[in-house]
Design a protein around this motif. Structure first.
Motif, PDB file in Angstrom:
ATOM      1  N   UNK A   1     118.480  97.828  25.324  1.00 39.87           N
ATOM      2  CA  UNK A   1     117.361  98.771  25.391  1.00 39.87           C
ATOM      3  C   UNK A   1     116.166  98.244  24.598  1.00 39.87           C
ATOM      4  N   UNK A   2     116.407  97.629  23.454  1.00 43.81           N
ATOM      5  CA  UNK A   2     115.323  97.057  22.642  1.00 43.81           C
ATOM      6  C   UNK A   2     114.610  95.928  23.380  1.00 43.81           C
ATOM      7  N   UNK A   3     115.320  95.279  24.291  1.00 47.16           N
ATOM      8  CA  UNK A   3     114.813  94.104  25.009  1.00 47.16           C
ATOM      9  C   UNK A   3     113.865  94.494  26.144  1.00 47.16           C
ATOM     10  N   UNK A   4     113.913  95.744  26.562  1.00 45.99           N
ATOM     11  CA  UNK A   4     113.119  96.181  27.702  1.00 45.99           C
ATOM     12  C   UNK A   4     111.617  96.077  27.399  1.00 45.99           C
ATOM     13  N   UNK A   5     110.894  95.364  28.251  1.00 51.14           N
ATOM     14  CA  UNK A   5     109.439  95.245  28.099  1.00 51.14           C
ATOM     15  C   UNK A   5     108.989  94.302  26.993  1.00 51.14           C
ATOM     16  N   UNK A   6     109.924  93.637  26.316  1.00 53.40           N
ATOM     17  CA  UNK A   6     109.566  92.708  25.242  1.00 53.40           C
ATOM     18  C   UNK A   6     108.711  91.576  25.806  1.00 53.40           C
ATOM     19  N   UNK A   7     107.548  91.366  25.218  1.00 52.44           N
ATOM     20  CA  UNK A   7     106.673  90.269  25.650  1.00 52.44           C
ATOM     21  C   UNK A   7     107.181  88.983  24.994  1.00 52.44           C
ATOM     22  N   UNK A   8     107.905  88.209  25.781  1.00 47.20           N
ATOM     23  CA  UNK A   8     108.694  87.099  25.269  1.00 47.20           C
ATOM     24  C   UNK A   8     108.194  85.766  25.779  1.00 47.20           C
ATOM     25  N   UNK A   9     107.919  84.841  24.862  1.00 45.53           N
ATOM     26  CA  UNK A   9     107.620  83.460  25.240  1.00 45.53           C
ATOM     27  C   UNK A   9     108.943  82.736  25.420  1.00 45.53           C
ATOM     28  N   UNK A  10     109.134  82.160  26.597  1.00 43.71           N
ATOM     29  CA  UNK A  10     110.322  81.372  26.870  1.00 43.71           C
ATOM     30  C   UNK A  10     110.025  80.450  28.042  1.00 43.71           C
ATOM     31  N   UNK A  11     111.057  79.807  28.585  1.00 41.45           N
ATOM     32  CA  UNK A  11     110.840  78.889  29.709  1.00 41.45           C
ATOM     33  C   UNK A  11     112.146  78.671  30.447  1.00 41.45           C
TER      34      UNK A  11
ATOM     35  N   UNK B   1     115.425  78.413  32.808  1.00 41.84           N
ATOM     36  CA  UNK B   1     116.408  79.360  33.315  1.00 41.84           C
ATOM     37  C   UNK B   1     116.379  80.676  32.546  1.00 41.84           C
ATOM     38  N   UNK B   2     116.204  80.592  31.224  1.00 39.42           N
ATOM     39  CA  UNK B   2     116.211  81.807  30.420  1.00 39.42           C
ATOM     40  C   UNK B   2     115.043  82.726  30.791  1.00 39.42           C
ATOM     41  N   UNK B   3     113.938  82.183  31.250  1.00 41.46           N
ATOM     42  CA  UNK B   3     112.823  83.018  31.701  1.00 41.46           C
ATOM     43  C   UNK B   3     113.261  83.896  32.873  1.00 41.46           C
TER      44      UNK B   3
ATOM     45  N   UNK C   1     105.294  82.040  29.799  1.00 43.87           N
ATOM     46  CA  UNK C   1     105.500  80.614  29.563  1.00 43.87           C
ATOM     47  C   UNK C   1     104.231  80.044  28.936  1.00 43.87           C
ATOM     48  N   UNK C   2     104.373  79.414  27.762  1.00 45.15           N
ATOM     49  CA  UNK C   2     103.227  78.786  27.101  1.00 45.15           C
ATOM     50  C   UNK C   2     103.698  77.577  26.317  1.00 45.15           C
ATOM     51  N   UNK C   3     102.780  76.667  26.067  1.00 45.62           N
ATOM     52  CA  UNK C   3     103.092  75.457  25.312  1.00 45.62           C
ATOM     53  C   UNK C   3     103.471  75.808  23.873  1.00 45.62           C
ATOM     54  N   UNK C   4     104.289  74.934  23.270  1.00 44.16           N
ATOM     55  CA  UNK C   4     104.745  75.191  21.918  1.00 44.16           C
ATOM     56  C   UNK C   4     103.620  75.362  20.915  1.00 44.16           C
ATOM     57  N   UNK C   5     102.520  74.616  21.104  1.00 50.35           N
ATOM     58  CA  UNK C   5     101.407  74.686  20.173  1.00 50.35           C
ATOM     59  C   UNK C   5     100.655  76.003  20.191  1.00 50.35           C
ATOM     60  N   UNK C   6     100.908  76.837  21.196  1.00 51.11           N
ATOM     61  CA  UNK C   6     100.205  78.115  21.321  1.00 51.11           C
ATOM     62  C   UNK C   6     101.004  79.286  20.759  1.00 51.11           C
ATOM     63  N   UNK C   7     102.277  79.060  20.439  1.00 51.91           N
ATOM     64  CA  UNK C   7     103.150  80.177  20.092  1.00 51.91           C
ATOM     65  C   UNK C   7     102.759  80.851  18.785  1.00 51.91           C
ATOM     66  N   UNK C   8     102.472  80.066  17.749  1.00 56.49           N
ATOM     67  CA  UNK C   8     102.145  80.631  16.434  1.00 56.49           C
ATOM     68  C   UNK C   8     100.974  81.606  16.539  1.00 56.49           C
ATOM     69  N   UNK C   9      99.915  81.160  17.180  1.00 56.23           N
ATOM     70  CA  UNK C   9      98.721  82.004  17.313  1.00 56.23           C
ATOM     71  C   UNK C   9      99.022  83.248  18.144  1.00 56.23           C
TER      72      UNK C   9
ATOM     73  N   UNK D   1     111.213  82.259  21.587  1.00 54.55           N
ATOM     74  CA  UNK D   1     112.349  81.376  21.288  1.00 54.55           C
ATOM     75  C   UNK D   1     111.840  79.946  21.413  1.00 54.55           C
ATOM     76  N   UNK D   2     112.400  79.066  20.580  1.00 53.61           N
ATOM     77  CA  UNK D   2     111.939  77.678  20.593  1.00 53.61           C
ATOM     78  C   UNK D   2     113.074  76.698  20.359  1.00 53.61           C
TER      79      UNK D   2
END
Length: 349
Positions: A162-172, A174-176, A188-196, A207-208
């Motif tokens: 239930x907590x996972x529903x609608x979570x704005x998640x950066x991934x790539x 199969x897991x995406x 999906x975004x490049x690793x260098x963009x995740x921190x910001x 996840x990284x």
């Protein structure tokens, strides 16, 4: 260790018995890595082993990501001959063939130790090389181990489905697909963009990699929660690719020495990364972040959704089915392991 000693003995005999090289080969290695352990440790370890095992007949210069071509298009860089060799992540070619996810590591898959056993004793390395050659026209074999990842660095506490529903998640990869099926809103975004993106609230979580790989990213500084365990990526492999023409120009002995360099590099990377993960994880425990364990019902839901995803692609992709069948057979064999082997880290606990 006996196997390693025998392998080194084989390497020596191959070098002694091989025909003297006409001239030293100077190869360029393409990578997706801008820095960090995968570039500075793992890729260079393989290059050093190749140089040593071939008696200096093949020298490899390692280049950071983007230097010889697109950082995420390393396979094309090697296939075209711009680089003779690479250190790469097969999952970057997931869009071409989803079988890549099984060989790179995917949710509820094999642990690092299981992956090594499957690769070298269960026929995985042979399937890996055949798949890469048939589908991508490059020679490839394992040359680094990937540790179990952190499930999420998150600004939202996630324990249940239930907590996972609608979570704005950066991934790539199969897991995406699987995470979207479970209700997350994947980006999906490049690793260098995740921190910001985490800092500005563009995404809730990301996840990284394993603790060692995540430590220098600073994700823990901009995300309150560290969610465990990393069932989305329980283990995996990086690869070394060789251009087909360059490979064909080698003797059979040299080809075997390159495969051996990959195997030795896998062992080295497993030792180094496993130990480094312990220290990096302790820093997270000692830091200000809240450590959160996923509810077992959510983990079970991930396993169930992953199996659906596997069955879907196995029904429509021959290579996917071949690799999945091999891995599932191996997992059945490994089911006896807990009956006589203690869990890693359980001694005196």
């Amino acid at each position: 260790m006996t196997r390693i000693a025998m392998s080194m003995g084989l390497a020596t005999s191959l070098m002694v018995g091989s025909v003297a090289a006409e001239a030293a080969e100077s190869w360029r290695m393409a990578t997706p890595w801008s820095g960090g352990p995968w570039l500075e440790r793992d890729a260079k370890t393989f290059a050093d082993y190749v140089n040593q095992l071939t008696g200096g007949d093949i020298e490899i210069e390692v280049f950071p990501g983007g230097t010889l071509g697109g950082a995420l298009r390393v396979t094309n860089t090697v296939k075209s001959g711009v680089a003779e060799v690479s250190h790469n992540y097969i999952n970057y070619d997931y869009g071409t063939d989803p079988t890549a996810a099984l060989l790179a590591g995917h949710s509820s898959g094999l642990t690092p130790e299981e992956f090594m056993l499957w690769m070298y004793e269960g026929g995985g390395a042979k399937l890996y090389e055949e798949f890469r050659l048939e589908v991508f026209d490059v020679v490839a074999f394992p040359c680094s181990t990937l540790g179990t990842e952190i499930f999420l660095h998150s600004n939202k506490k996630v324990e249940t489905l239930e907590d996972f529903q609608g979570l704005r998640l950066r991934t790539s990869g199969a897991w995406a697909e699987i995470a979207s099926s479970l209700g997350a809103s994947t980006v999906v975004m490049a690793g260098g963009e995740i921190y910001s993106a985490l800092e500005r609230g563009v995404i809730d979580a990301a996840e990284w990699g394993s603790p060692e790989m995540n430590r220098p990213t600073g994700f823990q500084e901009v995300a309150q929660y560290v969610i465990l365990p990393g069932v989305h990526q329980s283990g995996g492999f990086l690869e070394c690719q060789v251009n087909q023409k360059a490979w064909d120009g080698l003797s059979k002995e040299q080809q075997e020495l390159l495969r051996l360099a990959g195997k030795l590099s896998v062992f080295d990377s497993w030792l180094a990364s496993s130990f480094a993960d312990l220290d990096a994880y302790q820093e997270l425990i000692d830091g200000p972040n809240e450590m959160v364990q996923l509810d077992q019902s959510f983990i079970d839901a991930i396993y169930e959704e992953t199996e659906k995803w596997e069955n879907k692609y196995a029904a429509e992709n021959e290579w996917f089915a071949r690799v999945l069948t091999s891995q599932r057979s191996f997992e059945e064999t490994m089911s006896r392991w807990p009956e006589y082997r203690l869990p890693i880290g359980s001694a005196n606990n």
